[in-house]
Motif scaffolding. Structure first.
Motif, PDB file in Angstrom:
ATOM      1  N   SER A 222       0.826  -1.205   0.000  1.00 12.15           N
ATOM      2  CA  SER A 222       0.000   0.000   0.000  1.00 12.15           C
ATOM      3  C   SER A 222       0.860   1.255   0.000  1.00 12.15           C
ATOM      4  O   SER A 222       0.554   2.242  -0.690  1.00 12.15           O
ATOM      5  CB  SER A 222      -0.931  -0.005   1.216  1.00 12.15           C
ATOM      6  N   ASP A 225       2.308   1.860  -3.418  1.00  8.23           N
ATOM      7  CA  ASP A 225       1.280   2.424  -4.288  1.00  8.23           C
ATOM      8  C   ASP A 225       1.043   3.899  -3.956  1.00  8.23           C
ATOM      9  O   ASP A 225       0.886   4.734  -4.860  1.00  8.23           O
ATOM     10  CB  ASP A 225      -0.021   1.630  -4.124  1.00  8.23           C
ATOM     11  N   TYR A 226       1.043   4.232  -2.672  1.00  8.49           N
ATOM     12  CA  TYR A 226       0.840   5.624  -2.250  1.00  8.49           C
ATOM     13  C   TYR A 226       1.941   6.520  -2.808  1.00  8.49           C
ATOM     14  O   TYR A 226       1.667   7.612  -3.338  1.00  8.49           O
ATOM     15  CB  TYR A 226       0.813   5.706  -0.720  1.00  8.49           C
ATOM     16  N   HIS A 228       3.759   6.009  -5.399  1.00  7.39           N
ATOM     17  CA  HIS A 228       3.600   6.098  -6.855  1.00  7.39           C
ATOM     18  C   HIS A 228       2.535   7.128  -7.220  1.00  7.39           C
ATOM     19  O   HIS A 228       2.683   7.881  -8.199  1.00  7.39           O
ATOM     20  CB  HIS A 228       3.229   4.722  -7.419  1.00  7.39           C
ATOM     21  N   ARG A 229       1.480   7.182  -6.411  1.00  7.11           N
ATOM     22  CA  ARG A 229       0.366   8.096  -6.696  1.00  7.11           C
ATOM     23  C   ARG A 229       0.613   9.507  -6.179  1.00  7.11           C
ATOM     24  O   ARG A 229      -0.112  10.441  -6.554  1.00  7.11           O
ATOM     25  CB  ARG A 229      -0.933   7.554  -6.076  1.00  7.11           C
ATOM     26  N   HIS A 230       1.617   9.674  -5.320  1.00  6.87           N
ATOM     27  CA  HIS A 230       1.890  10.994  -4.724  1.00  6.87           C
ATOM     28  C   HIS A 230       3.355  11.373  -4.933  1.00  6.87           C
ATOM     29  O   HIS A 230       4.150  11.412  -3.975  1.00  6.87           O
ATOM     30  CB  HIS A 230       1.534  10.988  -3.238  1.00  6.87           C
ATOM     31  N   PRO A 231       3.724  11.685  -6.159  1.00  8.85           N
ATOM     32  CA  PRO A 231       5.117  12.049  -6.437  1.00  8.85           C
ATOM     33  C   PRO A 231       5.562  13.301  -5.678  1.00  8.85           C
ATOM     34  O   PRO A 231       6.764  13.490  -5.456  1.00  8.85           O
ATOM     35  CB  PRO A 231       5.130  12.275  -7.955  1.00  8.85           C
ATOM     36  N   GLU A 232       4.620  14.150  -5.288  1.00 10.25           N
ATOM     37  CA  GLU A 232       4.994  15.347  -4.533  1.00 10.25           C
ATOM     38  C   GLU A 232       5.564  14.992  -3.162  1.00 10.25           C
ATOM     39  O   GLU A 232       6.356  15.760  -2.591  1.00 10.25           O
ATOM     40  CB  GLU A 232       3.783  16.284  -4.392  1.00 10.25           C
ATOM     41  N   GLU A 234       6.877  11.594  -2.607  1.00  5.88           N
ATOM     42  CA  GLU A 234       7.987  10.680  -2.923  1.00  5.88           C
ATOM     43  C   GLU A 234       9.250  11.445  -3.299  1.00  5.88           C
ATOM     44  O   GLU A 234      10.363  11.075  -2.894  1.00  5.88           O
ATOM     45  CB  GLU A 234       7.577   9.745  -4.064  1.00  5.88           C
TER      46      GLU A 234
END
Length: 275
Positions: A222, A225-226, A228-232, A234
């Motif tokens: 999870s 995936d988070y 990956h969905r939140h590059p800001e 990462e």
């Protein structure tokens, strides 16, 4: 570059089982593990106390540069996460994020059952919060969920008795209680990050074919995936592979010994006072 690690918090040692899975899934990032062992266990404490302790530890991790903190503790996720996300972050870290372990588990747990009946084993605090009942119903409204508090399991584990013969009585006691609620339960969720250390004993006292689900791999996938969905978020994380461990108990040697069992490799910690 200043370190901006992923912070992983637990009231004691159990979160290290989740940390292990996260590290295996997402190597290369910097991580800080923070165990509030001096004030553990959280399971029987009030909502107000758990929220206060968890908030203090999240703030400490923020001060170490963490843009993202994982509450690798079901009790803290059940009783503190929502208030921290919806109220406290505006004050202590509006550009930071705090995630828990309950929602990602609830999102997938229904995929493990064929009978449509699941048993949840957790601390008194997690069970009383009914967080799993509400979250699983949201994702799997047709699944029946039963709960059982296991208040003696964490003390057994934290005192190194989890693999001793004396633990079998207390393992069987709570398993009998959850299975007595329904003969159709085919999946048991270990809704406390300590409980994987009891997994072999738990399986030994269960009918053959019963699913026993721990959270580590679920939370790790999870989180991947988070990010990956939140590059800001990462993109802010530092990546030098540095691991740091901190504890609120002043007996760091004792922490290191127990923590190594949970984490699967040697741990060397530093003491932090929360007074």
């Amino acid at each position: 570059m200043n370190k901006q690690p992923i912070g992983i918090f637990d009231s004691g040692y159990g979160g290290l089982t989740v940390f292990r899975s996260i590290l295996d899934t997402l190597p290369g990032y910097d991580y800080i593990y923070f165990g509030d062992n001096a004030r553990a266990p959280y399971g029987n404490r009030s909502f107000q106390t758990i929220h206060q302790y968890t908030k203090e530890c999240v703030e400490w991790l923020f001060k170490q540069g963490c843009p993202l903190v994982i509450l690798a503790c079901n009790t803290a996720s059940a009783k503190a996460l929502r208030t921290i996300q919806q109220r406290d972050l505006q004050e202590i870290g509006p550009d930071r994020r705090v995630l828990g372990v309950i929602r990602p588990t609830a999102e997938v747990i229904g995929n493990y059952t064929k009978s449509g009946q699941i048993g949840v084993l957790g601390t008194k605090g997690t069970v009383q919060s009914e967080s799993y009942l509400k979250e699983i119903e949201h994702f799997f409204p047709d699944i029946q969920v039963y709960q059982q508090a296991c208040p003696l399991w964490v003390p057994l584990i934290e005192n190194g008795e989890y693999d001793k013969p004396g633990a079998d009585y207390f393992v069987k006691q709570y398993l009998d209680q959850i299975l007595a609620q329904s003969a159709e339960i085919d999946t048991l969720l270990l809704a406390c990050t300590h409980y994987p250390l009891l997994q072999e004993k738990i399986k030994a006292h269960l009918p053959q074919g019963m699913n026993v689900v721990a959270q580590g791999d679920i939370v790790a996938k999870s989180l991947a995936d988070y990010l990956h969905r939140h590059p800001e978020i990462e993109s802010r994380l530092s990546k030098s592979g540095d691991l740091s461990f901190y504890t609120t108990t002043d007996d760091t040697a004792d922490f290191d010994h127990h923590a190594s069992l949970f984490f699967g490799e040697a741990v060397r910690s530093e003491y932090v006072s929360m007074k």
